[in-house]
Design an enzyme around this catalytic site. Structure first.
Site, short mmCIF file in Angstrom:
data_model
loop_
_atom_site.label_atom_id
_atom_site.label_comp_id
_atom_site.label_asym_id
_atom_site.label_seq_id
_atom_site.Cartn_x
_atom_site.Cartn_y
_atom_site.Cartn_z
N ARG A 58 53.39 -9.77 53.96
CA ARG A 58 53.23 -8.34 53.69
C ARG A 58 53.92 -7.81 52.18
O ARG A 58 53.57 -7.14 51.37
CB ARG A 58 53.73 -7.33 54.72
N TYR A 111 36.22 9.00 40.42
CA TYR A 111 35.66 8.08 41.63
C TYR A 111 35.98 9.14 43.01
O TYR A 111 37.02 9.69 42.81
CB TYR A 111 36.66 6.99 41.97
N ASP A 183 42.28 4.84 34.69
CA ASP A 183 41.38 3.75 35.56
C ASP A 183 40.53 3.09 34.80
O ASP A 183 39.62 3.68 34.02
CB ASP A 183 40.73 4.74 36.55
N LYS A 208 35.19 -4.54 41.67
CA LYS A 208 34.09 -4.19 40.89
C LYS A 208 33.90 -5.49 39.81
O LYS A 208 33.78 -6.62 40.27
CB LYS A 208 34.19 -2.91 40.22
C1 PLP Z 1 35.44 1.74 43.55
C2 PLP Z 1 36.32 2.43 42.51
C3 PLP Z 1 37.54 2.90 43.13
C4 PLP Z 1 38.08 2.44 44.45
O1 PLP Z 1 38.23 0.99 44.82
P1 PLP Z 1 37.97 0.38 46.18
O2 PLP Z 1 38.01 -0.89 45.92
O3 PLP Z 1 36.64 0.78 46.50
O4 PLP Z 1 38.84 0.82 47.14
C5 PLP Z 1 38.42 3.61 42.18
N1 PLP Z 1 38.05 3.74 41.02
C6 PLP Z 1 36.77 3.67 40.44
C7 PLP Z 1 36.37 3.99 39.16
C8 PLP Z 1 35.96 2.89 41.25
O5 PLP Z 1 34.71 2.56 40.70
#
Ligand code: PLP
Length: 393
Positions: A58, A111, A183, A208
């Site tokens: 962890r 998001y 982000d 992604k």
């Molecule tokens: C998908 C996404 C998130 C969240 O990520 P997860 O891996 O689904 O928890 C945050 N920011 C953006 C821009 C995203 O596309």
């Protein structure tokens, strides 16, 4: 153990090389070119208070460390902390900087899960946010309060692709001594490097483009600030949101082709965007690489290599009903949440990714009920266009 291959960790200046080599060397015990998966919960101590750097999974795991070193290497940053999901990374980021009665500035198009985290969870603990149209940096400046402890922007924004000027907003943040996180999920370091533009932290959903193959969910926080990295690490251990050893291993393989993929995603996306722009049933199309994109100049300035990623969104004549028809008729494009993989994915933000946002707010920030988001994959672009063409008929 000395290892001549360790030298390659002294990062190349080329991202394509760092994608493949940062953070790993052939296994010192066997020479295996791929590292083993350290699928273990705990680690033997040599003696009381004497261990080999690992105590419990962890807290940390060798495979997760390799992924962190690779992601930090790609970004040319001091360090990275990897999480079980992108939302776990966002949650840790917000919990690190914000406590009761603190204020957060967040760009208005983000998001959906980020909005849900703030409005449906953190609000209960006395943490409040202003959602600001950060495409105008002055609006960020005006929104700063005495208790503002963090600025979080997403650019290009999910799903409308609205851009925020990272350099200008970072400068405002610095002047007010407020940390700023970006982000960068939509573009990755291949196309945009927020730390070089003045940001303190880069946030990723590695789910992604970084994984790129729809195999895992994951997240990361990357920074040059050792105190921030220590705090993220401490908070991850405390809430228990570390990446798993197997997922870390899969992401470590997926990320090797990131640079190649981002270029091809971008090349496919401009082809698909141009097709949609010229289609009579398409009323609006947003792609930062199109001359018609409202912030085309900023895209040219902020995005690297003339690339703009694989994400676009569009509206069709006839609104929501027609949009649903198109999404129900595609066959090569897959109707699904998520983005950034080799497979082309088509998404309806209003009922899927951005459902947590209040409908009136959604309208205001440009996420109409008829908006279609497309994550252009790596199939041949002519096949993607043919599929969209038959669905639009
Ligand atoms: C998908 C996404 C998130 C969240 O990520 P997860 O891996 O689904 O928890 C945050 N920011 C953006 C821009 C995203 O596309």
């Amino acid at each position: 153990m000395t290892n001549r291959y360790a030298k390659k960790n002294l990062a190349s200046s080329f991202i394509a090389t760092r994608n493949i080599h940062s953070g790993t060397i052939p296994d010192p015990y066997t020479g295996a070119i791929l590292p083993p998966i350290y699928q273990t919960a705990t680690y033997a101590l040599d003696e009381i208070e004497q261990h080999k750097g690992y105590t419990y999974s962890r807290v940390s795991n060798p495979g997760v460390t390799m992924l962190e070193n690779r992601l930090a290497g790609i970004e040319d940053a001091l360090g990275a902390i990897c999480f079980a999901t992108g939302m776990a990374a966002t949650t840790t980021l917000l919990l690190t900087f914000l406590s009761k009665d603190d204020h957060l500035i967040c760009s208005d198009v983000v998001y959906g899960g980020t909005v849900r985290l703030i409005e449906q969870l953190l609000n209960k603990y006395g943490i409040h946010a202003s959602f600001v149209d950060a495409s105008d940096p002055n609006k960020v400046k005006q929104a700063i309060k005495k208790n503002t402890k963090l600025i979080l922007i997403e650019t290009p924004a999910n799903p409308t692709l609205k851009l925020n000027n990272i350099s200008k907003i970072s400068k405002i943040a610095q002047e007010h001594k407020i940390p700023i996180a970006v982000d960068n999920t939509f573009l990755t370091a291949s196309i945009q490097q927020p730390l070089r533009l003045g940001a303190d932290i880069v946030l990723y959903s590695t789910t992604k483009y970084i994984d790129g193959h729809n195999a895992t969910v994951g997240g990361a926080l990357i920074s040059n600030n050792s105190k921030m990295l220590e705090d993220f690490d401490f908070n991850r251990k405390t809430v228990g949101s570390i990446q798993s050893p197997f997922n870390a291993w899969l992401i470590l393989q997926g990320v090797k082709t990131l640079d190649l993929r981002m270029k091809q995603h971008s090349e496919n996306a401009i082809q698909v965007a141009s097709f949609l722009e010229n289609h009579k049933k398409v009323s609006q199309i947003f792609y930062p690489g199109l001359k018609s994109f409202p912030q085309y100049d900023l895209a040219q300035e902020q995005h690297m290599g003339g690339y703009h990623g694989g994400m676009l969104c569009f509206e069709v004549n006839g609104g929501m009903d027609k949009a649903i028809e198109v999404m129900n008729k595609v066959t090569l494009c897959t109707l699904a949440e998520s983005l950034g993989s080799v497979e082309t994915l088509i998404t309806h933000p209003a009922t899927m990714t951005h459902k947590p946002i209040e409908p009136s707010v959604r309208q205001k920030i440009g996420i109409s009920d008829g908006l279609i988001r497309l994550s252009v994959g790596l199939e041949h672009y002519k096949d993607i266009i043919n599929d969209l063409n038959q669905a639009l008929k």
